[in-house]
Motif scaffolding. Structure first.
Motif, PDB file in Angstrom:
ATOM      1  N   SER A 120     -10.798   3.721   0.407  1.00 43.66           N
ATOM      2  CA  SER A 120     -10.061   2.443   0.087  1.00 43.66           C
ATOM      3  C   SER A 120     -10.890   1.418   0.326  1.00 43.66           C
ATOM      4  N   THR A 121     -10.412   0.169  -0.590  1.00 42.01           N
ATOM      5  CA  THR A 121     -11.043  -1.191  -0.563  1.00 42.01           C
ATOM      6  C   THR A 121     -10.523  -1.975   0.167  1.00 42.01           C
ATOM      7  N   PRO A 122     -11.018  -2.726   1.236  1.00 42.34           N
ATOM      8  CA  PRO A 122     -10.200  -3.594   2.185  1.00 42.34           C
ATOM      9  C   PRO A 122      -9.769  -5.004   1.365  1.00 42.34           C
ATOM     10  N   VAL A 123     -10.537  -5.486   0.431  1.00 43.68           N
ATOM     11  CA  VAL A 123     -10.213  -6.493  -0.321  1.00 43.68           C
ATOM     12  C   VAL A 123     -10.067  -6.104  -1.846  1.00 43.68           C
ATOM     13  N   SER A 124      -8.690  -6.688  -2.287  1.00 43.68           N
ATOM     14  CA  SER A 124      -8.306  -5.993  -3.543  1.00 43.68           C
ATOM     15  C   SER A 124      -9.189  -6.521  -4.464  1.00 43.68           C
ATOM     16  N   SER A 125      -9.716  -5.366  -5.443  1.00 40.98           N
ATOM     17  CA  SER A 125     -10.479  -6.027  -6.650  1.00 40.98           C
ATOM     18  C   SER A 125     -10.218  -5.075  -7.731  1.00 40.98           C
ATOM     19  N   SER A 126     -10.742  -5.438  -8.828  1.00 45.12           N
ATOM     20  CA  SER A 126     -10.291  -4.871 -10.138  1.00 45.12           C
ATOM     21  C   SER A 126     -11.399  -3.947 -10.405  1.00 45.12           C
ATOM     22  N   LYS A 127     -12.480  -3.886  -9.733  1.00 48.04           N
ATOM     23  CA  LYS A 127     -13.448  -2.632  -9.702  1.00 48.04           C
ATOM     24  C   LYS A 127     -13.693  -2.004  -8.548  1.00 48.04           C
ATOM     25  N   SER A 128     -13.962  -0.687  -8.813  1.00 48.70           N
ATOM     26  CA  SER A 128     -14.398   0.076  -7.740  1.00 48.70           C
ATOM     27  C   SER A 128     -15.745  -0.114  -7.178  1.00 48.70           C
ATOM     28  N   ARG A 206      -5.258  -6.352   7.272  1.00 46.83           N
ATOM     29  CA  ARG A 206      -4.498  -5.302   6.768  1.00 46.83           C
ATOM     30  C   ARG A 206      -3.075  -5.598   6.272  1.00 46.83           C
ATOM     31  N   PRO A 207      -2.633  -4.924   5.277  1.00 43.26           N
ATOM     32  CA  PRO A 207      -1.364  -5.288   4.644  1.00 43.26           C
ATOM     33  C   PRO A 207      -0.069  -5.254   5.804  1.00 43.26           C
ATOM     34  N   THR A 208       0.576  -6.497   5.632  1.00 41.81           N
ATOM     35  CA  THR A 208       1.590  -6.679   6.747  1.00 41.81           C
ATOM     36  C   THR A 208       2.782  -5.721   6.807  1.00 41.81           C
ATOM     37  N   GLU A 209       2.951  -5.144   5.468  1.00 46.96           N
ATOM     38  CA  GLU A 209       4.014  -4.111   5.337  1.00 46.96           C
ATOM     39  C   GLU A 209       3.384  -2.528   5.623  1.00 46.96           C
ATOM     40  N   GLY A 210       2.272  -2.380   5.985  1.00 43.50           N
ATOM     41  CA  GLY A 210       1.707  -1.215   6.356  1.00 43.50           C
ATOM     42  C   GLY A 210       0.822  -0.497   4.940  1.00 43.50           C
ATOM     43  N   VAL A 211       0.635   0.881   5.035  1.00 42.04           N
ATOM     44  CA  VAL A 211       0.131   1.375   3.917  1.00 42.04           C
ATOM     45  C   VAL A 211       0.883   2.782   3.295  1.00 42.04           C
ATOM     46  N   LYS A 212       0.797   3.288   2.281  1.00 41.95           N
ATOM     47  CA  LYS A 212       1.514   4.263   1.733  1.00 41.95           C
ATOM     48  C   LYS A 212       0.558   5.537   1.806  1.00 41.95           C
ATOM     49  N   LEU A 213       0.756   6.652   2.776  1.00 39.17           N
ATOM     50  CA  LEU A 213       0.003   7.495   3.121  1.00 39.17           C
ATOM     51  C   LEU A 213      -0.133   8.643   2.404  1.00 39.17           C
ATOM     52  N   PRO A 214      -1.010   9.444   2.047  1.00 42.35           N
ATOM     53  CA  PRO A 214      -1.080  10.546   1.215  1.00 42.35           C
ATOM     54  C   PRO A 214      -0.526  11.846   2.042  1.00 42.35           C
ATOM     55  N   GLU A 215      -0.189  13.037   1.367  1.00 43.90           N
ATOM     56  CA  GLU A 215       0.084  14.131   1.944  1.00 43.90           C
ATOM     57  C   GLU A 215      -1.191  14.740   2.420  1.00 43.90           C
ATOM     58  N   PRO A 216      -0.981  15.547   3.405  1.00 41.61           N
ATOM     59  CA  PRO A 216      -2.396  16.210   3.795  1.00 41.61           C
ATOM     60  C   PRO A 216      -2.750  17.189   2.691  1.00 41.61           C
ATOM     61  N   GLY A 217      -4.168  17.270   2.438  1.00 42.62           N
ATOM     62  CA  GLY A 217      -4.854  18.324   1.565  1.00 42.62           C
ATOM     63  C   GLY A 217      -4.756  17.511  -0.086  1.00 42.62           C
ATOM     64  N   SER A 219      -5.923  15.223  -3.253  1.00 40.47           N
ATOM     65  CA  SER A 219      -7.118  14.931  -3.768  1.00 40.47           C
ATOM     66  C   SER A 219      -7.358  13.520  -4.109  1.00 40.47           C
ATOM     67  N   SER A 220      -6.072  12.874  -4.204  1.00 42.59           N
ATOM     68  CA  SER A 220      -5.816  11.589  -4.510  1.00 42.59           C
ATOM     69  C   SER A 220      -4.553  10.640  -4.065  1.00 42.59           C
ATOM     70  N   ALA A 221      -4.759   9.410  -3.969  1.00 44.63           N
ATOM     71  CA  ALA A 221      -3.652   8.647  -3.660  1.00 44.63           C
ATOM     72  C   ALA A 221      -3.892   7.048  -3.955  1.00 44.63           C
ATOM     73  N   ASP A 222      -2.724   6.369  -4.108  1.00 44.24           N
ATOM     74  CA  ASP A 222      -3.054   4.916  -4.361  1.00 44.24           C
ATOM     75  C   ASP A 222      -3.399   3.993  -3.013  1.00 44.24           C
ATOM     76  N   THR A 223      -4.508   3.921  -2.857  1.00 46.66           N
ATOM     77  CA  THR A 223      -4.879   3.377  -1.615  1.00 46.66           C
ATOM     78  C   THR A 223      -4.168   1.750  -1.376  1.00 46.66           C
ATOM     79  N   GLY A 224      -3.594   1.227  -2.551  1.00 45.25           N
ATOM     80  CA  GLY A 224      -3.350  -0.065  -2.404  1.00 45.25           C
ATOM     81  C   GLY A 224      -1.733  -0.143  -2.588  1.00 45.25           C
ATOM     82  N   ALA A 225      -0.971   0.977  -2.755  1.00 45.32           N
ATOM     83  CA  ALA A 225       0.254   0.936  -2.758  1.00 45.32           C
ATOM     84  C   ALA A 225       1.028   0.464  -1.619  1.00 45.32           C
TER      85      ALA A 225
END
Length: 640
Positions: A120-128, A206-217, A219-225
């Motif tokens: 995850s990237t703490p500060v929103s950015s267009s680049k990885s 940290r985002p005030t509304e929390g983060v969208k968590l991935p399912e265990p196992g 290999s990808s998830a939107d860390t900014g969702a």
């Protein structure tokens, strides 16, 4: 003295025909298991990787890929260098056993949680962000790391940090303990704990509304969702800081004992808070900061005592009670002596009627030691020394069951008359350890409880199955007979057995234990005098030797009686087979060999200070120690 004692002890032979008691047989035919070491020598690193991570890549110590980014293997800590490895930054650590089913079940969640935050990237950015060099990478921005430690391979390191169940998740900063995770062991619970810590490290990040968590196992998830259901965490940074400062200010006032206690409990109990004040300052949660007894109401009792794991020593009293008034000075002085160590409280039952009824107070004063939802009543003497001694023992036990090796156990034997020893191995479950911890409060003031996985001690006490519980009194073991694994978790059954054996072989008779010693048994009571120092030591030793001899003979008698019953059963079976009598054969086979030492009246041994209790001894037994010298009597409370 010696001749009269011998005559009295010899007279015990009269009981041999009516008493068939013994210590539980220590030679049970139990299924043996392979030695713990032989199973763990196969490579704790490999086993640890399986329980610490979740996939074949982690097991082979190679990188994984998450969100198309390379993720290094989670750090597997070396217990010998633990302080060095976590000496800088924040470390969220999983303490586990590779043989623990719960550890294996949570492994995929733990690995995915690590991969999710690492990428995850703490500060929103267009680049990885480059996770190794970029300041916007998770680890560099927060200085926050995930790691695991195999407590089977590094048991000493885990014990030193108070780990007694698996898995246990704890947060450290610069190698110092900060906080233990006590929520639900799932993705949401672990993430909420991490988010709370990250918000403390970098307020407002940290985002005030929390983060969208991935399912265990995965290999990808939107860390900014954003999550489908926003969290209820209050992200008012300013308000969090103000609350933290207010708590610190209240706790620092020496005279405001109630405010300090409330600040301590509130700091521990909040879930979750916008900002956890001073995570790296463990001393901010010191007990009894003002060195005084805190008046408790129904509300403060629930908040400070019931809903926390803090230890409390609480007095329930009535202002008009003369015994309560006599206790008051010692109670206040105890508060001063235990400043910074143990919370001291008091409840006025004239005011808090409902609270005292809930606690089932039936007499004044009533004193309880509390830890979380459990309590034990103090029934000892009310002198300052007695109260402080009990409180310190309770506090020591409240820290959890100590793990010992053979050397530490030998040192304990030099100072403790009675030691309960719980033997465990790699297969012992967290439920087993939880049941063990429940016993600690009930043992306060009675006996020491320790646990061990020492091979040396297992060989000494002939342990062949785990877990196993025994009591060692003067080096003589008495075993708890568990017929099934459930018996090792049966709190009432365990405690009942412990209460039957927690007295020393030859205890001193006092006002607090007289009923327990004398009721329902024959008691060989030595009436001694400390004024004759040399004889006093020899007489105590002689009574103890007599007690050991008696127990040995009774053990042999018990084993002989049991063997005779077995032989009788086998004879009936053989006779029925010879007659081909199927009904008689079935009847013979259903005979149960079920005898217990508690079926017969017991014989106990004790001694009493004949000078200190002179009046009671003269009144009860007609013996004047000053004139008649030391004596041994056989007491039977049930005799008419």
């Amino acid at each position: 003295m010696h001749s009269s004692m011998i005559r009295a002890l010899v007279s015990l032979g009269l009981f041999a025909t009516i008493i068939a008691s013994s210590a539980p047989d220590s030679k049970h035919q139990l299924n043996t298991v392979e030695d713990v070491l032989s199973e763990t020598k196969g490579g704790p690193l490999d086993a640890g990787a399986k329980a610490g991570a979740s996939n074949s890549e982690a097991v082979s110590r190679t990188h994984t890929v998450f969100n198309k980014m390379e993720v290094p293997p989670m750090k597997e800590l070396n217990g010998h260098e633990l302080e060095k490895d976590i000496g800088k930054g924040y470390w969220f650590i999983k303490h586990y056993s590779p043989y623990c089913q719960h550890c294996q079940a949570i492994a995929p969640t733990w690995q995915t949680l690590y991969e999710y935050y690492y990428t995850s990237t703490p500060v929103s950015s267009s680049k990885s962000a480059d996770t190794k060099t970029s300041l916007n990478s998770f680890e560099r921005y927060y200085d926050f790391h995930f790691a695991s430690i195999d407590c089977t391979a590094f048991g000493d390191a885990c014990t030193a940090h108070g780990i007694n169940a698996f898995p246990t998740f704890s947060l450290y900063k610069d190698a110092k303990f900060v906080k233990k995770f006590e929520g639900h062991k799932d993705m949401a619970g672990l993430s909420a704990f991490v988010e709370e810590a990250l918000e403390t490290i970098r307020p407002g990040s940290r985002p005030t509304e929390g983060v969208k968590l991935p399912e265990p196992g995965v290999s990808s998830a939107d860390t900014g969702a954003k999550p489908e259901t926003p969290t209820q965490n209050d992200k008012d940074v300013g308000g969090g800081k103000a609350a933290g400062e207010k708590q610190k200010e209240g706790a620092s006032k020496a005279g405001a004992s109630v405010s300090a206690a409330e600040a301590t409990a509130t700091e521990k109990a909040k879930t979750p808070t916008p900002e956890v004040p001073a995570l790296d300052k463990k001393q901010s949660t010191a007990h009894n900061p003002a060195g005084a007894s805190v008046p408790l109401s129904q509300e403060t009792f629930q908040r400070l005592v019931t809903n926390t794991q803090d230890p409390w020593f609480v007095k329930f009293y009535a202002p008009w009670c003369h015994h309560c008034q006599a206790l008051a000075p010692s109670w206040q002085q105890m508060g001063k002596e235990l400043q910074g160590k143990l919370n001291i409280g008091e409840v006025n039952c004239d005011v808090e009627v409902r609270l005292c009824k809930d606690v089932r107070v039936k007499a004044y004063p009533t004193i309880h030691f509390f830890r979380g939802g459990e309590r034990v009543e103090y029934e000892g003497l009310r002198g300052l020394g007695d109260l402080v001694s009990y409180a310190k023992k309770a506090l020591d036990i409240g820290m959890g069951v100590t793990d010992v090796d053979a050397a530490a156990f030998k040192e304990l034997e030099e100072t403790e008359d009675v030691i309960f020893v719980y033997f465990y191995d790699h297969a012992t479950t967290s439920e087993d350890f939880a049941a063990l911890e429940r016993l600690t409060l009930s043992l306060v003031g009675h006996a020491k409880l320790v646990k061990t996985n020492s091979v040396v001690l297992a060989e000494r006490f002939k342990i062949s199955t785990w877990p196993r519980l025994l009591v060692s009194r003067d080096g003589r073991p008495t075993y708890y007979n568990a017929l099934s694994p459930a018996d090792m978790r049966d709190f009432r059954q365990l405690l009942s057995w412990m209460q039957s054996v927690w007295l020393p072989l030859v205890p001193e008779l006092t006002a607090s234990n007289s009923r327990e010693i004398m009721t329902g048994k024959y008691v060989v009571l030595g009436i001694l005098s400390r004024e004759r120092a040399d004889e006093f030591i020899l007489d105590k030793r002689e009574i103890k030797n007599a007690a050991l001899d008696w127990m040995e003979k009774q053990t042999q008698a018990f084993q002989l009686e049991r063997q005779e019953l077995r032989d009788s059963k086998q004879l009936r079976i053989e006779e029925a087979e010879d007659r081909r009598d199927q009904r008689a054969l079935r009847s013979a086979k259903t005979i149960r060999i079920d005898i217990s030492e508690h079926d017969k009246k017991q014989v106990g041994f004790a001694w009493v200070d004949g000078i200190f209790w002179d009046r009671w001894i003269r009144t009860t037994y007609g013996i004047n120690v000053a004139l008649d010298g030391e004596r041994v009597i056989i007491n039977d409370e049930d005799a008419s």
